[in-house]
Design a protein around this motif. Structure first.
Motif, short mmCIF file in Angstrom:
data_model
loop_
_atom_site.label_atom_id
_atom_site.label_comp_id
_atom_site.label_asym_id
_atom_site.label_seq_id
_atom_site.Cartn_x
_atom_site.Cartn_y
_atom_site.Cartn_z
N HIS A 4 0.07 10.78 -3.50
CA HIS A 4 1.13 10.76 -4.50
C HIS A 4 0.53 10.86 -5.89
CE1 HIS A 4 4.52 8.86 -1.89
NE2 HIS A 4 3.81 9.74 -1.23
N GLU A 5 1.13 11.71 -6.73
CA GLU A 5 0.65 11.87 -8.10
C GLU A 5 1.04 10.65 -8.93
OE1 GLU A 5 -1.24 14.39 -9.42
OE2 GLU A 5 -1.43 14.92 -7.31
N THR A 6 0.15 10.26 -9.83
CA THR A 6 0.46 9.19 -10.76
C THR A 6 1.11 9.78 -11.99
OG1 THR A 6 -1.62 9.32 -11.95
CG2 THR A 6 -1.61 7.98 -9.96
N ASP A 7 1.62 8.91 -12.84
CA ASP A 7 2.24 9.38 -14.08
C ASP A 7 1.36 9.09 -15.28
OD1 ASP A 7 2.48 6.66 -14.23
OD2 ASP A 7 4.67 6.62 -14.26
N ASP A 8 0.08 8.75 -15.06
CA ASP A 8 -0.80 8.39 -16.16
C ASP A 8 -2.02 9.29 -16.27
OD1 ASP A 8 -2.16 7.64 -13.94
OD2 ASP A 8 -2.22 5.50 -14.38
N GLY A 9 -1.99 10.43 -15.57
CA GLY A 9 -3.07 11.39 -15.70
C GLY A 9 -4.30 11.09 -14.87
N THR A 10 -4.24 10.09 -14.00
CA THR A 10 -5.42 9.72 -13.23
C THR A 10 -5.51 10.47 -11.92
OG1 THR A 10 -4.24 7.88 -12.21
CG2 THR A 10 -5.49 7.40 -14.21
N GLY A 11 -4.51 11.24 -11.55
CA GLY A 11 -4.53 11.94 -10.27
C GLY A 11 -3.74 11.19 -9.21
N GLY A 12 -3.97 11.55 -7.95
CA GLY A 12 -3.19 10.97 -6.87
C GLY A 12 -3.68 9.59 -6.46
N TRP A 13 -2.77 8.80 -5.91
CA TRP A 13 -3.10 7.48 -5.40
C TRP A 13 -3.48 7.58 -3.92
CZ3 TRP A 13 -4.11 3.67 -8.50
CH2 TRP A 13 -3.49 3.60 -9.76
N THR A 14 -4.54 6.86 -3.55
CA THR A 14 -5.03 6.82 -2.18
C THR A 14 -5.24 5.38 -1.77
OG1 THR A 14 -6.23 8.92 -2.48
CG2 THR A 14 -6.92 7.51 -0.65
N PRO A 15 -4.78 4.98 -0.58
CA PRO A 15 -5.04 3.61 -0.14
C PRO A 15 -6.52 3.42 0.16
CG PRO A 15 -4.06 4.87 1.65
CD PRO A 15 -4.02 5.75 0.42
N THR A 16 -7.09 2.37 -0.39
CA THR A 16 -8.48 2.03 -0.07
C THR A 16 -8.55 0.86 0.89
OG1 THR A 16 -10.67 1.67 -1.02
CG2 THR A 16 -8.85 0.43 -2.03
N TRP A 17 -7.48 0.06 0.96
CA TRP A 17 -7.38 -1.06 1.92
C TRP A 17 -5.91 -1.35 2.14
CZ3 TRP A 17 -4.98 -5.78 1.71
CH2 TRP A 17 -5.27 -6.68 2.75
N THR A 18 -5.56 -1.64 3.40
CA THR A 18 -4.19 -2.01 3.72
C THR A 18 -4.18 -3.06 4.82
OG1 THR A 18 -3.81 -0.42 5.52
CG2 THR A 18 -3.40 0.37 3.28
N GLN A 19 -3.04 -3.70 4.97
CA GLN A 19 -2.76 -4.47 6.18
C GLN A 19 -1.27 -4.30 6.49
OE1 GLN A 19 -3.72 -8.61 5.62
NE2 GLN A 19 -2.41 -8.86 3.85
N ALA A 20 -0.90 -4.56 7.72
CA ALA A 20 0.51 -4.50 8.11
C ALA A 20 1.10 -5.88 7.95
CB ALA A 20 0.64 -4.03 9.56
N MET A 21 2.08 -6.01 7.08
CA MET A 21 2.67 -7.32 6.83
C MET A 21 3.56 -7.72 8.01
SD MET A 21 1.13 -7.61 4.09
CE MET A 21 1.62 -9.15 3.34
N THR A 22 3.53 -9.00 8.30
CA THR A 22 4.33 -9.50 9.40
C THR A 22 4.94 -10.85 9.04
OG1 THR A 22 4.34 -9.83 11.81
CG2 THR A 22 2.40 -10.59 10.60
N ASP A 23 5.78 -11.36 9.91
CA ASP A 23 6.65 -12.49 9.61
C ASP A 23 6.08 -13.79 10.20
OD1 ASP A 23 8.72 -14.26 9.22
OD2 ASP A 23 10.22 -13.09 10.31
N PHE A 24 5.64 -14.69 9.33
CA PHE A 24 5.10 -15.96 9.80
C PHE A 24 6.09 -17.11 9.63
CE2 PHE A 24 1.19 -13.63 9.81
CZ PHE A 24 0.41 -14.26 10.77
N ARG A 25 7.34 -16.83 9.31
CA ARG A 25 8.32 -17.92 9.21
C ARG A 25 8.46 -18.62 10.56
NH1 ARG A 25 13.47 -14.77 7.25
NH2 ARG A 25 12.57 -13.38 8.81
N GLY A 26 8.44 -19.92 10.52
CA GLY A 26 8.61 -20.69 11.74
C GLY A 26 7.32 -20.91 12.51
N GLU A 27 6.23 -20.29 12.05
CA GLU A 27 4.93 -20.55 12.68
C GLU A 27 4.09 -21.36 11.69
OE1 GLU A 27 3.11 -17.30 14.75
OE2 GLU A 27 5.02 -16.28 14.97
N ASP A 28 3.67 -22.51 12.13
CA ASP A 28 3.17 -23.54 11.21
C ASP A 28 1.66 -23.59 11.08
OD1 ASP A 28 5.75 -25.71 12.51
OD2 ASP A 28 5.83 -24.33 10.83
N GLY A 29 0.97 -22.52 11.36
CA GLY A 29 -0.48 -22.55 11.33
C GLY A 29 -1.06 -22.72 9.94
N GLU A 30 -0.35 -22.28 8.92
CA GLU A 30 -0.87 -22.33 7.56
C GLU A 30 0.10 -23.11 6.68
OE1 GLU A 30 -3.78 -21.78 4.88
OE2 GLU A 30 -3.85 -20.88 6.87
#
Length: 402
Positions: A4-30
């Motif tokens: 995806h192109e940026t609007d600030d002249g820096t070029g396209g955005w690329t993911p360098t790190w990701t994770q898949a978010m998930t639902d921890f409601r009701g799980e009390d480990g943390e």
């Protein structure tokens, strides 16, 4: 797809790190966060000259207030904002991108993300296994980070992925035989860089063995000049066909349910790796109701739908074979036979595939993991196993001439 192109002249955005978010409601480990700084130290897949962060409260029931936050590389921290405001509120059910910051990231760098949470905030939208929680107070950007119940940790300390300071699990063992526990944590979904000029973005969709880190190890094995981003969208307990049961929402929405968000929603994605474990057929009758057991045809239809949706979007697809089951299931004909049948289909279907099963199974006992690659439960790969999977994945990407 291009980045995806940026609007600030820096070029396209690329993911360098990701994770898949998930639902921890009701799980009390943390326990909840309250007047603490959360520090997540994650590996950069590709480099760039500017950085932005996607923060997510997708599964929260209330807004999340982040009073201050920063991104750091090699000891230099830059505070981040949204719409120019350093105090950030994430409404329930939303994700937001920070404003870009001028910060140089190189392939293999450790990126430090600090979030100061000043008020009681439940652990809801998250993933990953390891992150750091401070003593009470705002320690955003602090070089000496005071771990809760521990001594300060210097941010520029050299350490091999995965991180050894944990917020949610046991530390990996230095000989590689312990759990492979990648860095992650709450509310941080994606880090992107601009100016990377990435040649390819490989999204790894899967369950626990994927979540446990072979995509990050793959990225680390690739040379910097390859300009290939390899990013992780694995969720422990995840299945292809069925969403998580209500008792364990952290298993996440099914691969088919989250495909648009976690695959097509990844900027610049060019390749999809479908790398699922046996959860679809090993859990029913043991952890979930038996009537959730799919037929082989139904499971293959699930794979085919993922493949078709990816190819329709112009993505190249790689499959991975399923590694051995838990020892108590390896001798059960119905379960092991199902695994063998799935692997036979993957190997003979005509699709590109990577043989994870052959890579880490025992030569003497092919229904089991090789000891040197097995985590303590002999079901998941340990650090050595994750690195072995990364090695064969790197070889497969080379064959594709990426």
């Amino acid at each position: 797809m291009s980045t995806h192109e940026t609007d600030d002249g820096t070029g396209g955005w690329t993911p360098t790190w990701t994770q898949a978010m998930t639902d921890f409601r009701g799980e009390d480990g943390e326990p909840p966060f309250d007047d603490v700084t959360v520090r997540m130290t994650v590996p950069a897949s590709v480099g760039g000259s500017h950085v932005r962060v996607e923060l997510s409260n997708l599964f929260g029931e209330d807004p999340v207030r982040i009073a201050r936050s920063a991104i750091g590389v090699r000891g230099r921290f830059v505070e981040v904002s949204i719409d120019g405001q350093s105090s950030i509120e994430l409404p329930a059910g939303t994700s937001r991108w920070t404003d870009p910051v001028d910060l140089t990231v190189s392939h293999g760098d450790e990126i430090v993300a600090d979030l100061y949470l000043p008020e009681s905030t439940p652990y809801t939208t998250a993933n990953g296994f390891t992150f750091d929680r401070s003593l009470p107070g705002d320690f955003v950007g602090s070089r000496a980070f005071p771990l809760g119940g521990s001594t300060p940790v210097e941010t520029d300390e050299s350490r091999e992925f995965p991180a050894t300071d944990t917020g949610t699990g046991p530390e990996p063992e230095p000989d590689g035989n312990g759990w492979s526990l990648p860095p992650g944590g709450p509310f941080l979904r994606t880090i992107e860089v601009a100016g990377a000029g990435a040649k390819a973005v490989v999204v790894c969709l899967g369950a626990s063995s994927t979540a446990m880190g072979w995509p990050q190890y793959t990225a680390a094995l690739l040379p910097a000049d390859a300009r290939i981003a390899v990013v992780n969208r694995g969720i422990s307990g995840n299945r292809i066909r069925l969403d998580a049961p209500s008792a364990t929402p952290s298993w996440g929405r099914a691969g088919l349910s989250r495909f648009d968000e976690d695959v097509l929603g990844t900027h610049g994605v060019t390749h999809l790796v479908i790398a699922y474990n046996s959860n679809d057929w090993s859990l029913p009758g043991r952890v979930t109701p038996l009537d959730e057991m799919p037929t082989l045809a139904q499971l293959i239809d699930g794979y085919r739908e993922l493949i078709d949706r990816a190819r329709t979007a112009g993505l190249a697809v790689l499959l991975t074979t399923v590694t051995p089951l838990a020892p108590d299931l390896a001798g059960v004909p119905g379960r092991e036979g199902f695994r063998l049948a799935v692997n036979e289909w993957i190997r003979t279907s005509g699709h590109e595939f990577v043989d994870f099963d052959v890579a880490i199974r025992s030569v003497a006992h092919p229904s089991l993991l090789e000891d040197r690659y097995a985590a303590p439960d002999h079901t998941h790969p340990n650090v050595n196993g994750s690195k072995r999977l990364a090695q064969v994945m790197t070889e497969a990407l080379a064959r594709l001439q990426l």
